[in-house]
Design an enzyme around this catalytic site. Structure first.
Site, PDB file in Angstrom:
ATOM      1  N   ARG A 310      34.686  63.669  44.666  1.00  0.00           N
ATOM      2  CA  ARG A 310      35.872  63.983  45.258  1.00  0.00           C
ATOM      3  C   ARG A 310      36.528  64.884  44.354  1.00  0.00           C
ATOM      4  O   ARG A 310      36.256  65.105  43.066  1.00  0.00           O
ATOM      5  CB  ARG A 310      36.861  62.730  45.326  1.00  0.00           C
ATOM      6  N   HIS A 485      32.622  24.440  34.187  1.00  0.00           N
ATOM      7  CA  HIS A 485      31.460  23.872  34.489  1.00  0.00           C
ATOM      8  C   HIS A 485      31.490  23.311  35.993  1.00  0.00           C
ATOM      9  O   HIS A 485      32.306  22.643  36.046  1.00  0.00           O
ATOM     10  CB  HIS A 485      30.405  23.177  33.741  1.00  0.00           C
TER      11      HIS A 485
END
Ligand code: NAD
Length: 513
Positions: A310, A485
């Site tokens: 771009r 966890h």
């Protein structure tokens, strides 16, 4: 008409700040200026596909947001096709309704762009739909594009912030042709899946769009001029990415510089369907070929996406005597604090030096607002060492800080720890045990220097590492931080432990005798 505060005539002739551009750099700057009590106007010419004025710039209208919507739709489709059975879910052959996919995308875009106009209203930012041109002495000429409702006239402010963003680059010999050779904007609205899709450029845009249309059934070939895939990415991560892309069926040809798309493109573009017309021939020069093929190669496809970068969108932005200069590559010249050469004129985002990333633009926009309010360029904070990078392929690729090659080139001694997602319960439970987290820390001080990952939700996981680096954390700091966890974030902690060769869920390296 879009809700919000759009004015067709300015409420005032003089503001504290006028911002040109309503993308992530400009709109964030505008809201922050208003929060700080500055009388603020934001001039923006963007219209959505229905021709309505829309804030949010390329990111919200034709970039990050619509592409993520398509990435997600196509990922869901691929999961149902390839993974549902593993979960015990029996479905027939899924069918993708492309029109419904686009409608969902358009609703998401509209929700977000309308949200910005509501935020402007709530913060009393005046939104002027017009093309703005910077004149000398902090004046801005407003002109109407094709739209009669647009604002006109000349307005003034004490400070100007230029945030014009960027636009796709076209290749010199390869003109765009509707439905045939398109840029990344048009590639977001294909109304059918092209049987064969050619993509020029394997940067973030090429890989993301290639992934979308590949998952939806296109045969995708990506031609990349460089010899290496994803040059800025850690080499180990890039190799894993290349393997994954190959498994997914993406045909990525490296060292392939595209020179031409055959002349019949133009004739076929008029007939609208290249699938019927025998296709488009992309001609490229193959730099290196293991099969010792001829250097001049070609591939036939039905559509071509040009995704070769771009460029700053500065056309018509600067009047000849406004005092703002451009560098050789067309970027607005600014100093470290985003000051241009013109008094009280600032510039942020894709049109100035640094990465072309929405979050970098927003950070600069907010920092400039704070500098203007404080009257000092030294306030505000943008740390270029902790810019997160993400490529939204599946698996996602994300990183922050420096790579091994960069550290080696600078002669920095470091330790490295890596941990695979396949050793985390959560990734296995999700059915996505691919990729790894790799952490680099200073050999002497243990300070984090870079974190690189490929794997599920890497885009989200990198945030913890950015914060850690922002706080100048050590690998040990992350290793001693409790992680829930079972989560993917355990891979980040284990990689931190691995820096000290004490990852729990990884066999130790054999000791040298
Ligand atoms: P890019 O510069 O990242 O990649 C373009 C690629 O095209 C390069 O690798 C280049 O070598 C190749 N190329 C150029 N000319 C070629 C030719 N003739 N033949 C073959 N290959 C050629 O650009 P992009 O992917 O278009 O993205 C543009 C900008 O937008 C980048 O700055 C990018 O960081 C940003 N962006 C970021 C994200 C993201 O963060 N996920 C997503 C989209 C865009």
């Amino acid at each position: 008409m879009t809700p919000g505060t759009m004015s067709s005539s300015p409420k005032s002739a003089a503001y504290d700040v006028i911002i040109i551009g309503g993308g992530p750099g400009g709109y964030v700057a505008a809201i922050r200026c208003a929060q700080l009590g500055l009388r603020t106007a934001c001039v923006d010419a963007q219209v959505n596909p229905r021709g309505e004025p829309a804030l949010g710039g390329a990111c919200l209208n034709v970039g990050c947001i619509p592409s993520k919507a398509l990435l997600d739709s196509s990922e869901q489709f691929a999961r149902i096709q390839h993974q549902a059975a593993d979960h015990g879910i029996r479905v027939g052959d899924p069918v993708m309704d492309i029109a419904a996919m686009h409608a969902r995308k358009d609703t998401i875009v509209a929700t977000l762009t309308n949200g910005i106009s509501q935020l402007f209203k709530a913060n009393q930012v005046e939104w002027l739909h017009a093309r703005g041109q910077l004149l000398p002495d902090c004046a801005v000429a407003l002109s109407a594009p094709a739209d009669h409702s647009a604002a006109r006239g000349t307005i003034r402010a004490t400070h100007i912030i230029l945030a014009p963003g960027a636009a796709p680059i076209a290749l010199p010999n390869i003109p765009f042709a509707p439905e045939a050779v398109v840029d990344s904007t048009a590639a977001l609205s294909f109304t059918s899946v092209p049987p064969r899709l050619g993509i020029i450029g394997a940067g973030a845009i090429g890989l993301e769009l290639g992934s979308v249309w590949n998952r939806l059934g296109a045969e995708v070939v990506i031609l990349e001029a460089l010899d290496e895939l994803l040059e800025p990415v850690d080499r180990q991560i890039a190799r894993q990415a290349a393997r994954q892309f190959k498994q997914q069926g993406l045909d990525i040809r490296l060292g392939a510089r595209v020179q031409q798309v055959q002349a019949q493109v133009q004739a076929q573009a008029k007939s609208k369907s290249n699938a019927d017309g025998g296709g488009l021939q992309i001609h490229y020069q193959q730099k290196q070929s293991p099969q010792k093929q001829q250097p001049n190669q070609s591939v036939t496809v039905d559509r071509v996406i040009v995704a070769v970068g771009r460029r700053p969108a500065t056309a018509g932005l600067l009047s000849p005597k406004c005092g703002v200069s451009l560098d050789a590559a067309g970027f607005i010249e600014v100093d470290a604090q985003c000051r241009t050469r013109a008094q009280n004129v600032w510039a942020v985002g894709d049109a100035v030096r640094g990465p072309m990333l929405a979050h970098k633009s927003s950070e600069e926009g907010a920092a400039v607002a704070e500098r203007i309010k404080a009257g000092r360029a030294q306030v505000g904070h943008v740390d270029f060492n902790t810019v997160p990078w993400v490529i939204y392929t599946a698996p996602e690729i994300a990183w922050v800080g420096q790579t091994e090659s960069q550290l080696n080139a600078r002669g920095v001694a470091f330790r490295s720890g890596a941990f695979p997602f396949s050793a985390t319960g959560r990734a296995l439970a999700m059915g996505e045990p691919v990729g790894m987290v790799k952490m680099l820390a200073d050999r002497q001080t243990d300070r984090l220097l870079g974190v690189h990952m490929i794997g599920p939700h890497a885009a989200e996981l990198i945030a913890e590492c950015v914060l850690a680096m922002e706080y100048q954390a050590s690998a040990e700091d992350l290793a001693r931080t409790m992680h829930a966890h079972p989560t993917l974030s355990e891979a980040v902690r284990e990689a931190a432990l691995a820096v000290d060769q004490r990852a729990i869920h990884q066999a130790p390296k054999p000791k040298a005798r």
